[in-house]
Design a protein around this motif. Structure first.
Motif, PDB file in Angstrom:
ATOM      1  N   ARG A   3      14.166 -22.150   3.008  1.00  0.00           N
ATOM      2  CA  ARG A   3      15.400 -21.448   2.466  1.00  0.00           C
ATOM      3  C   ARG A   3      15.300 -21.328   1.003  1.00  0.00           C
ATOM      4  NH1 ARG A   3      19.360 -19.621   4.892  1.00  0.00           N
ATOM      5  NH2 ARG A   3      19.262 -18.136   3.269  1.00  0.00           N
ATOM      6  N   ALA A   4      14.691 -21.980   0.327  1.00  0.00           N
ATOM      7  CA  ALA A   4      14.451 -21.787  -1.072  1.00  0.00           C
ATOM      8  C   ALA A   4      13.701 -20.512  -1.317  1.00  0.00           C
ATOM      9  CB  ALA A   4      13.470 -22.897  -1.732  1.00  0.00           C
ATOM     10  N   LEU A   5      12.934 -20.006  -0.658  1.00  0.00           N
ATOM     11  CA  LEU A   5      12.206 -18.706  -0.692  1.00  0.00           C
ATOM     12  C   LEU A   5      13.372 -17.571  -0.495  1.00  0.00           C
ATOM     13  CD1 LEU A   5       9.590 -17.174  -0.897  1.00  0.00           C
ATOM     14  CD2 LEU A   5       9.801 -16.863   1.725  1.00  0.00           C
ATOM     15  N   VAL A   6      14.014 -18.040   0.516  1.00  0.00           N
ATOM     16  CA  VAL A   6      15.033 -16.748   0.833  1.00  0.00           C
ATOM     17  C   VAL A   6      16.313 -16.711  -0.254  1.00  0.00           C
ATOM     18  CG1 VAL A   6      16.599 -15.950   2.527  1.00  0.00           C
ATOM     19  CG2 VAL A   6      14.664 -16.725   3.221  1.00  0.00           C
ATOM     20  N   ASP A   7      16.653 -17.881  -0.712  1.00  0.00           N
ATOM     21  CA  ASP A   7      17.694 -18.069  -1.564  1.00  0.00           C
ATOM     22  C   ASP A   7      17.144 -17.261  -2.972  1.00  0.00           C
ATOM     23  OD1 ASP A   7      19.304 -19.199   0.023  1.00  0.00           O
ATOM     24  OD2 ASP A   7      19.130 -21.102  -0.787  1.00  0.00           O
ATOM     25  N   ALA A   8      15.642 -17.366  -3.266  1.00  0.00           N
ATOM     26  CA  ALA A   8      15.398 -16.967  -4.510  1.00  0.00           C
ATOM     27  C   ALA A   8      14.990 -15.240  -4.309  1.00  0.00           C
ATOM     28  CB  ALA A   8      13.901 -17.334  -4.716  1.00  0.00           C
ATOM     29  N   GLY A   9      15.434 -14.827  -3.076  1.00  0.00           N
ATOM     30  CA  GLY A   9      14.995 -13.174  -2.893  1.00  0.00           C
ATOM     31  C   GLY A   9      13.719 -12.970  -2.095  1.00  0.00           C
ATOM     32  N   GLY A  10      13.058 -14.172  -1.666  1.00  0.00           N
ATOM     33  CA  GLY A  10      11.641 -14.010  -1.127  1.00  0.00           C
ATOM     34  C   GLY A  10      11.831 -13.643   0.019  1.00  0.00           C
ATOM     35  N   THR A  11      10.882 -12.764   0.933  1.00  0.00           N
ATOM     36  CA  THR A  11      10.718 -12.314   2.250  1.00  0.00           C
ATOM     37  C   THR A  11       9.517 -12.721   2.718  1.00  0.00           C
ATOM     38  OG1 THR A  11       9.994  -9.924   1.685  1.00  0.00           O
ATOM     39  CG2 THR A  11      12.595 -10.507   1.793  1.00  0.00           C
ATOM     40  N   LEU A  12       8.361 -12.599   2.214  1.00  0.00           N
ATOM     41  CA  LEU A  12       7.128 -12.648   2.955  1.00  0.00           C
ATOM     42  C   LEU A  12       6.745 -14.248   3.237  1.00  0.00           C
ATOM     43  CD1 LEU A  12       4.254 -11.520   4.138  1.00  0.00           C
ATOM     44  CD2 LEU A  12       3.739 -11.718   1.576  1.00  0.00           C
ATOM     45  N   VAL A  13       6.579 -14.438   4.482  1.00  0.00           N
ATOM     46  CA  VAL A  13       5.996 -15.828   5.083  1.00  0.00           C
ATOM     47  C   VAL A  13       4.830 -15.498   5.866  1.00  0.00           C
ATOM     48  CG1 VAL A  13       6.799 -17.784   6.114  1.00  0.00           C
ATOM     49  CG2 VAL A  13       8.322 -16.711   5.061  1.00  0.00           C
ATOM     50  N   ALA A  14       3.781 -16.303   5.526  1.00  0.00           N
ATOM     51  CA  ALA A  14       2.529 -16.276   6.358  1.00  0.00           C
ATOM     52  C   ALA A  14       2.581 -17.473   7.211  1.00  0.00           C
ATOM     53  CB  ALA A  14       1.367 -15.905   5.414  1.00  0.00           C
ATOM     54  N   ALA A  15       2.246 -16.924   8.610  1.00  0.00           N
ATOM     55  CA  ALA A  15       2.208 -18.115   9.571  1.00  0.00           C
ATOM     56  C   ALA A  15       0.666 -18.801   9.474  1.00  0.00           C
ATOM     57  CB  ALA A  15       2.631 -17.654  11.115  1.00  0.00           C
ATOM     58  N   GLY A  55       0.853  -1.287  -0.026  1.00  0.00           N
ATOM     59  CA  GLY A  55      -0.112  -0.030   0.080  1.00  0.00           C
ATOM     60  C   GLY A  55       0.875   1.535   0.068  1.00  0.00           C
ATOM     61  N   ARG A  56       0.493   2.265   0.942  1.00  0.00           N
ATOM     62  CA  ARG A  56       1.117   3.363   0.821  1.00  0.00           C
ATOM     63  C   ARG A  56       2.190   3.383   2.367  1.00  0.00           C
ATOM     64  NH1 ARG A  56      -3.711   5.702  -1.315  1.00  0.00           N
ATOM     65  NH2 ARG A  56      -4.503   6.298   0.708  1.00  0.00           N
ATOM     66  N   SER A  57       2.525   2.043   2.931  1.00  0.00           N
ATOM     67  CA  SER A  57       3.272   2.059   3.888  1.00  0.00           C
ATOM     68  C   SER A  57       4.657   1.869   3.413  1.00  0.00           C
ATOM     69  CB  SER A  57       2.797   0.909   4.742  1.00  0.00           C
ATOM     70  OG  SER A  57       3.236  -0.500   3.967  1.00  0.00           O
ATOM     71  N   GLY A  58       5.445   2.025   4.425  1.00  0.00           N
ATOM     72  CA  GLY A  58       6.951   1.790   4.221  1.00  0.00           C
ATOM     73  C   GLY A  58       7.517   0.399   4.280  1.00  0.00           C
ATOM     74  N   LEU A  59       6.478  -0.623   4.578  1.00  0.00           N
ATOM     75  CA  LEU A  59       6.833  -2.056   4.640  1.00  0.00           C
ATOM     76  C   LEU A  59       7.015  -2.648   3.153  1.00  0.00           C
ATOM     77  CD1 LEU A  59       6.908  -4.692   6.217  1.00  0.00           C
ATOM     78  CD2 LEU A  59       4.335  -5.070   5.627  1.00  0.00           C
ATOM     79  N   ARG A  60       8.191  -3.296   3.008  1.00  0.00           N
ATOM     80  CA  ARG A  60       8.242  -3.725   1.598  1.00  0.00           C
ATOM     81  C   ARG A  60       8.143  -5.272   1.872  1.00  0.00           C
ATOM     82  NH1 ARG A  60      10.101   0.136  -1.949  1.00  0.00           N
ATOM     83  NH2 ARG A  60      10.436  -1.720  -3.354  1.00  0.00           N
ATOM     84  N   VAL A  61       7.603  -5.932   0.773  1.00  0.00           N
ATOM     85  CA  VAL A  61       7.548  -7.609   0.742  1.00  0.00           C
ATOM     86  C   VAL A  61       7.907  -7.938  -0.590  1.00  0.00           C
ATOM     87  CG1 VAL A  61       5.831  -7.491   2.543  1.00  0.00           C
ATOM     88  CG2 VAL A  61       5.194  -7.445   0.243  1.00  0.00           C
ATOM     89  N   SER A  62       8.225  -9.222  -0.488  1.00  0.00           N
ATOM     90  CA  SER A  62       8.645  -9.778  -1.948  1.00  0.00           C
ATOM     91  C   SER A  62       7.226 -10.045  -2.640  1.00  0.00           C
ATOM     92  CB  SER A  62       9.314 -10.804  -1.820  1.00  0.00           C
ATOM     93  OG  SER A  62       8.654 -11.914  -0.949  1.00  0.00           O
ATOM     94  N   VAL A 121       9.871 -11.374   6.385  1.00  0.00           N
ATOM     95  CA  VAL A 121       8.758 -10.522   6.887  1.00  0.00           C
ATOM     96  C   VAL A 121       7.447 -11.473   7.155  1.00  0.00           C
ATOM     97  CG1 VAL A 121       6.867  -8.776   6.082  1.00  0.00           C
ATOM     98  CG2 VAL A 121       9.300  -8.502   5.154  1.00  0.00           C
ATOM     99  N   LEU A 122       7.187 -11.530   8.481  1.00  0.00           N
ATOM    100  CA  LEU A 122       6.312 -12.598   9.038  1.00  0.00           C
ATOM    101  C   LEU A 122       4.977 -11.939   9.210  1.00  0.00           C
ATOM    102  CD1 LEU A 122       6.150 -15.275  10.228  1.00  0.00           C
ATOM    103  CD2 LEU A 122       6.722 -14.123  12.543  1.00  0.00           C
ATOM    104  N   ALA A 123       4.088 -12.539   8.587  1.00  0.00           N
ATOM    105  CA  ALA A 123       2.542 -12.110   8.570  1.00  0.00           C
ATOM    106  C   ALA A 123       1.834 -13.061   9.293  1.00  0.00           C
ATOM    107  CB  ALA A 123       2.079 -12.031   7.161  1.00  0.00           C
ATOM    108  N   LEU A 124       0.881 -12.413  10.022  1.00  0.00           N
ATOM    109  CA  LEU A 124       0.065 -13.663  10.813  1.00  0.00           C
ATOM    110  C   LEU A 124      -1.480 -12.938  11.122  1.00  0.00           C
ATOM    111  CD1 LEU A 124      -0.293 -15.769  13.213  1.00  0.00           C
ATOM    112  CD2 LEU A 124       0.106 -13.821  14.956  1.00  0.00           C
ATOM    113  N   ARG A 125      -2.475 -14.012  10.827  1.00  0.00           N
ATOM    114  CA  ARG A 125      -3.677 -13.536  10.901  1.00  0.00           C
ATOM    115  C   ARG A 125      -4.364 -13.979  12.535  1.00  0.00           C
ATOM    116  NH1 ARG A 125      -6.402 -15.302   5.183  1.00  0.00           N
ATOM    117  NH2 ARG A 125      -7.996 -16.138   6.722  1.00  0.00           N
ATOM    118  N   VAL A 126      -5.228 -13.121  12.796  1.00  0.00           N
ATOM    119  CA  VAL A 126      -6.026 -13.372  14.315  1.00  0.00           C
ATOM    120  C   VAL A 126      -7.405 -13.041  13.860  1.00  0.00           C
ATOM    121  CG1 VAL A 126      -3.859 -12.992  15.760  1.00  0.00           C
ATOM    122  CG2 VAL A 126      -5.154 -11.134  15.023  1.00  0.00           C
ATOM    123  N   GLY A 127      -8.253 -13.242  14.927  1.00  0.00           N
ATOM    124  CA  GLY A 127      -9.534 -12.879  14.850  1.00  0.00           C
ATOM    125  C   GLY A 127     -10.689 -14.092  14.532  1.00  0.00           C
TER     126      GLY A 127
END
Length: 323
Positions: A37-49, A7-14, A75-81
């Motif tokens: 490891r494959a994700l990070v080696d490919a330059g990925g950052t976003l992981v959703a728990a 969005g318009r935030s400063g957070l950056r994700v793959s 970049v660790l994402a988590l859903r609650v609620g």
């Protein structure tokens, strides 16, 4: 891999993120470590728990952070609620539930914070008033347990209202997560506009339609497939009707013309939609994930993109959440 602002935030994700829904059930520790490891080696950052009922996916992910991959590499994402199985999750956005679920997840993840905390079904049927839920998100953010916040599985109107209320309180939301693919295009109707107006980036989950858009269900339903799995049948079954089959055939035709795999085409379509910050995909094995990541460089020619938009127009009504 390309990274983008959410969005318009400063957070950056793959551009491509990793979902962990199968971890601890269909994906064991060895395969999970290789996926990460494959994700990070490919330059990925976003992981959703994945918030499974017993916390297996979170526990497995937590056991890998620090040893296999450093916590600050992702970049660790988590859903609650919301609680319950994927096919029948029940909203509970009360302050008590949101903060209790967050703290329990942090313990399983063995970390003191998540980078993106998403409230599921904000203000929807059976949930707490959205103002209460947003106050809980703000508390998590002020305490340092969450760096950024957003919503998930929420219709356009509720997304817009939550975004406006959070912004007025000085704690703006930055993201909305929703199903978005060529066989589930409801977000195109109004959610993407609502997200853009509020400065939210879309995290597109299930960009391959539960695997349907890979073409593997074109002629038969494999006994070991996701569609045949009791805990995932609700994710796949809505995308096995006649109109979806037409979309799959179009994707396969485009893939043949580009000399690429169908999943490359479907993933590129979802990841590069206007307003999409990242496409979140999962895999049962590391080999499957590597196949996804290998094809993630594809950018669709405009002519093919327009053709896929047209052939999938019937799917604009598919996937809208109950909330």
């Amino acid at each position: 891999m390309e990274t983008r602002r959410v969005g318009r935030s400063g957070l950056r994700v793959s551009r491509i993120g990793l979902g962990t829904l199968t971890w601890g059930r269909d994906t064991d520790e060895h395969e999970a470590a290789e996926q990460l490891r494959a994700l990070v080696d490919a330059g990925g950052t976003l992981v959703a728990a994945a918030a499974s009922a017993g916390g297996e996916a979170e526990g497995l992910l937590g056991s890998l952070l620090g040893d296999d991959v450093a916590r600050d590499e992702i970049v660790l994402a988590l859903r609650v609620g919301a609680r319950g199985p994927v096919s029948d999750r029940r909203g509970d956005g009360s302050r008590r539930a949101v903060l209790a679920d967050l703290d329990a997840s942090l313990a399983r993840l063995r970390t003191d914070h998540v980078d993106l905390l998403l409230l599921e079904g904000a203000g929807g049927p059976g949930s707490a008033p959205v103002e209460e839920s947003l106050a809980a998100l703000a508390d998590a953010q002020r305490s340092g347990r969450a760096r950024y916040t957003g919503v998930a599985e929420t219709g356009a109107w509720r997304t817009a209202r939550a975004s406006a209320l959070a912004a007025a309180a000085g704690e703006p939301l930055v993201a909305v997560e929703a199903e978005h693919s060529l066989v589930a295009r409801w977000a195109d109707v109004d959610l993407l506009d609502a997200a853009d107006a509020g400065g939210l980036g879309l995290i597109a989950r299930s960009p391959l339609g539960g695997g349907v858009l890979t073409g593997k269900y074109r002629h038969a339903l494999p006994a070991d497939s996701r569609a045949a799995s009791p805990h995932l049948v609700g994710v796949v079954e809505p995308h096995l009707d006649a109109s979806a089959r037409g979309v799959v055939e179009a994707v396969c035709t485009a893939a043949d013309g580009l000399e690429r795999a169908p999943l490359d085409v479907a993933l590129a379509w979802a990841a590069d939609r206007p307003g999409v910050a990242a496409a979140l995909t999962g895999a049962r094995t590391a080999a499957q994930l590597r196949g996804v990541l290998t094809g993630a460089d594809l950018r669709l020619p405009e002519q093919i993109r327009r053709a896929l938009d047209e052939v999938s127009a019937e799917r604009l009504a598919v996937g809208r959440p109950r909330a």
